[in-house]
Design a protein around this motif. Structure first.
Motif, PDB file in Angstrom:
ATOM      1  N   LEU A  41       0.832  -1.206   0.000  1.00 30.86           N
ATOM      2  CA  LEU A  41       0.000   0.000   0.000  1.00 30.86           C
ATOM      3  C   LEU A  41       0.868   1.258   0.000  1.00 30.86           C
ATOM      4  O   LEU A  41       0.558   2.238  -0.686  1.00 30.86           O
ATOM      5  CB  LEU A  41      -0.938  -0.015   1.212  1.00 30.86           C
ATOM      6  N   GLU A  42       1.938   1.231   0.779  1.00 31.29           N
ATOM      7  CA  GLU A  42       2.855   2.368   0.806  1.00 31.29           C
ATOM      8  C   GLU A  42       3.520   2.556  -0.564  1.00 31.29           C
ATOM      9  O   GLU A  42       3.638   3.666  -1.074  1.00 31.29           O
ATOM     10  CB  GLU A  42       3.942   2.145   1.862  1.00 31.29           C
ATOM     11  N   ARG A  43       3.940   1.434  -1.149  1.00 28.61           N
ATOM     12  CA  ARG A  43       4.706   1.476  -2.389  1.00 28.61           C
ATOM     13  C   ARG A  43       3.886   2.029  -3.558  1.00 28.61           C
ATOM     14  O   ARG A  43       4.361   2.835  -4.343  1.00 28.61           O
ATOM     15  CB  ARG A  43       5.202   0.058  -2.706  1.00 28.61           C
ATOM     16  N   TRP A  44       2.643   1.585  -3.651  1.00 27.22           N
ATOM     17  CA  TRP A  44       1.825   1.942  -4.805  1.00 27.22           C
ATOM     18  C   TRP A  44       0.775   3.001  -4.497  1.00 27.22           C
ATOM     19  O   TRP A  44       0.254   3.636  -5.411  1.00 27.22           O
ATOM     20  CB  TRP A  44       1.142   0.694  -5.360  1.00 27.22           C
ATOM     21  N   GLY A  45       0.458   3.179  -3.227  1.00 25.85           N
ATOM     22  CA  GLY A  45      -0.609   4.111  -2.887  1.00 25.85           C
ATOM     23  C   GLY A  45      -0.223   5.566  -2.939  1.00 25.85           C
ATOM     24  O   GLY A  45      -1.046   6.419  -3.268  1.00 25.85           O
ATOM     25  N   VAL A  46       1.037   5.871  -2.639  1.00 20.66           N
ATOM     26  CA  VAL A  46       1.458   7.277  -2.590  1.00 20.66           C
ATOM     27  C   VAL A  46       1.232   7.961  -3.929  1.00 20.66           C
ATOM     28  O   VAL A  46       0.663   9.043  -4.018  1.00 20.66           O
ATOM     29  CB  VAL A  46       2.939   7.382  -2.171  1.00 20.66           C
ATOM     30  N   GLY A  47       1.641   7.313  -5.006  1.00 22.45           N
ATOM     31  CA  GLY A  47       1.452   7.895  -6.335  1.00 22.45           C
ATOM     32  C   GLY A  47      -0.005   8.041  -6.705  1.00 22.45           C
ATOM     33  O   GLY A  47      -0.401   8.992  -7.378  1.00 22.45           O
ATOM     34  N   ARG A  48      -0.833   7.093  -6.264  1.00 19.86           N
ATOM     35  CA  ARG A  48      -2.260   7.157  -6.592  1.00 19.86           C
ATOM     36  C   ARG A  48      -2.915   8.341  -5.907  1.00 19.86           C
ATOM     37  O   ARG A  48      -3.741   9.024  -6.496  1.00 19.86           O
ATOM     38  CB  ARG A  48      -2.971   5.869  -6.162  1.00 19.86           C
ATOM     39  N   VAL A  49      -2.553   8.610  -4.658  1.00 20.73           N
ATOM     40  CA  VAL A  49      -3.148   9.741  -3.936  1.00 20.73           C
ATOM     41  C   VAL A  49      -2.768  11.054  -4.599  1.00 20.73           C
ATOM     42  O   VAL A  49      -3.589  11.949  -4.759  1.00 20.73           O
ATOM     43  CB  VAL A  49      -2.706   9.735  -2.460  1.00 20.73           C
ATOM     44  N   ARG A  50      -1.522  11.174  -5.034  1.00 17.61           N
ATOM     45  CA  ARG A  50      -1.092  12.412  -5.684  1.00 17.61           C
ATOM     46  C   ARG A  50      -1.853  12.652  -6.977  1.00 17.61           C
ATOM     47  O   ARG A  50      -2.142  13.778  -7.341  1.00 17.61           O
ATOM     48  CB  ARG A  50       0.411  12.347  -5.980  1.00 17.61           C
ATOM     49  N   LYS A  51      -2.204  11.562  -7.683  1.00 20.64           N
ATOM     50  CA  LYS A  51      -2.858  11.711  -8.975  1.00 20.64           C
ATOM     51  C   LYS A  51      -4.368  11.822  -8.848  1.00 20.64           C
ATOM     52  O   LYS A  51      -5.058  12.141  -9.796  1.00 20.64           O
ATOM     53  CB  LYS A  51      -2.539  10.505  -9.864  1.00 20.64           C
ATOM     54  N   THR A  52      -4.888  11.514  -7.683  1.00 13.96           N
ATOM     55  CA  THR A  52      -6.331  11.483  -7.513  1.00 13.96           C
ATOM     56  C   THR A  52      -6.851  12.844  -7.092  1.00 13.96           C
ATOM     57  O   THR A  52      -6.195  13.573  -6.364  1.00 13.96           O
ATOM     58  CB  THR A  52      -6.710  10.436  -6.433  1.00 13.96           C
TER      59      THR A  52
END
Length: 279
Positions: A141-152
């Motif tokens: 979640l840390e690895r892939w979630g950070v980028g998703r939050v920035r783009k959302t």
């Protein structure tokens, strides 16, 4: 003669669950697994991290869910009936461009040589082995979630001002339930709270999957309204009634916004119910 004493190796302590994880990293999650036990374990861990994930039982249901709702991360079991995880991943990559589809994290119990390569070739982004360990899940979640939050769109995650308990719960109803005699040593209030906290997420998921069907939406909203009335969850009753009326009128334009309000109301109601469960 010297005697060597073999010390028993202790297993490393399990990483502590971060209850504030979802607040720091708000994500929309879909868990795809055909095994009810795996589903329950996965949902329980994610729930303790602060997430309410949706469930799919096979690849076909994954595709249907993605048509209805945008997700940030998809935990995808590899071996499932009707359509397995590899085929589902390939179809997701064909249907949605990279910026429009969730990050796909494979979950498999085989852990055979070459499994990771097969998953990545099918279009998945990462791979974790079963049984899923808490540390592996949090790391993914840390690895892939950070980028998703920035783009959302951050407006999706804007948290409404918390409502006080008396605006969420009928205190008179709660008092009545507390006074009812226990059944097999379990208080009526505790039993109903457990049923409510287990049942509402299922109804909300069904609503999310039927936003385009006025008739089905009205049915699910009515069922949620009924169970919430018995629990004294008056804010959820109010919103369910609005959604039911909209469905019966054949007007679903406001359904997504009402569903978001319902999800928020449930999250806040849950906060007030949990202490009552053990009181």
């Amino acid at each position: 003669m010297s005697i060597q004493i073999q010390r028993e190796k202790k297993a490393p302590p399990a990483p502590a669950l971060d209850a504030d994880f979802a607040r720091r990293l708000p994500l929309r999650l879909l868990l795809a697994d055909d095994n009810p036990i795996n589903q329950k374990v996965g949902l329980s861990v994610l729930n303790k991290l602060g997430y309410r994930a949706d469930i799919a039982n096979n690849g076909l249901e994954v595709l249907q869910a993605l048509e209805q709702k945008a997700y940030d991360i998809l935990f995808l079991d590899v071996q499932m009936p009707e359509m397995d995880g590899l085929e589902a991943a390939r179809r997701i990559c064909e249907r949605w461009p990279a910026e429009k589809r969730p990050r796909i994290i494979a979950m498999t119990g085989n852990a055979l040589m070459g499994d990771r390569e097969k998953c990545l070739q099918a279009g998945m982004d990462d791979y974790i082995s079963k049984p899923v360990r808490i540390g592996d899940l949090q790391s993914a979640l840390e690895r892939w979630g950070v980028g998703r939050v920035r783009k959302t769109d951050t407006s999706f995650f804007t948290r409404p001002k918390p409502l006080p308990a008396d605006q969420l719960l009928d205190q008179a109803m709660i008092s009545e339930l507390r006074e009812m005699p226990p059944d097999n040593g379990v208080s009526m209030l505790r039993e109903l709270i457990d049923l409510f906290l287990e049942g509402v997420p299922q109804r909300l998921t069904q609503m999310g999957q039927n936003l385009g069907s006025a008739e089905q939406l009205a049915f699910e909203a009515h069922a949620l309204k009924s169970m919430s009335m018995n629990m004294g969850a008056k804010r959820i009753v109010e919103l369910s009634r609005k959604l039911e009326e909209a469905g019966r009128a054949g007007s679903v334009a406001d359904a997504p916004a009402l569903l978001k309000e319902l999800e928020s109301a449930f999250a806040q109601t849950r906060v007030h119910l949990l202490p009552l469960r053990d009181s």
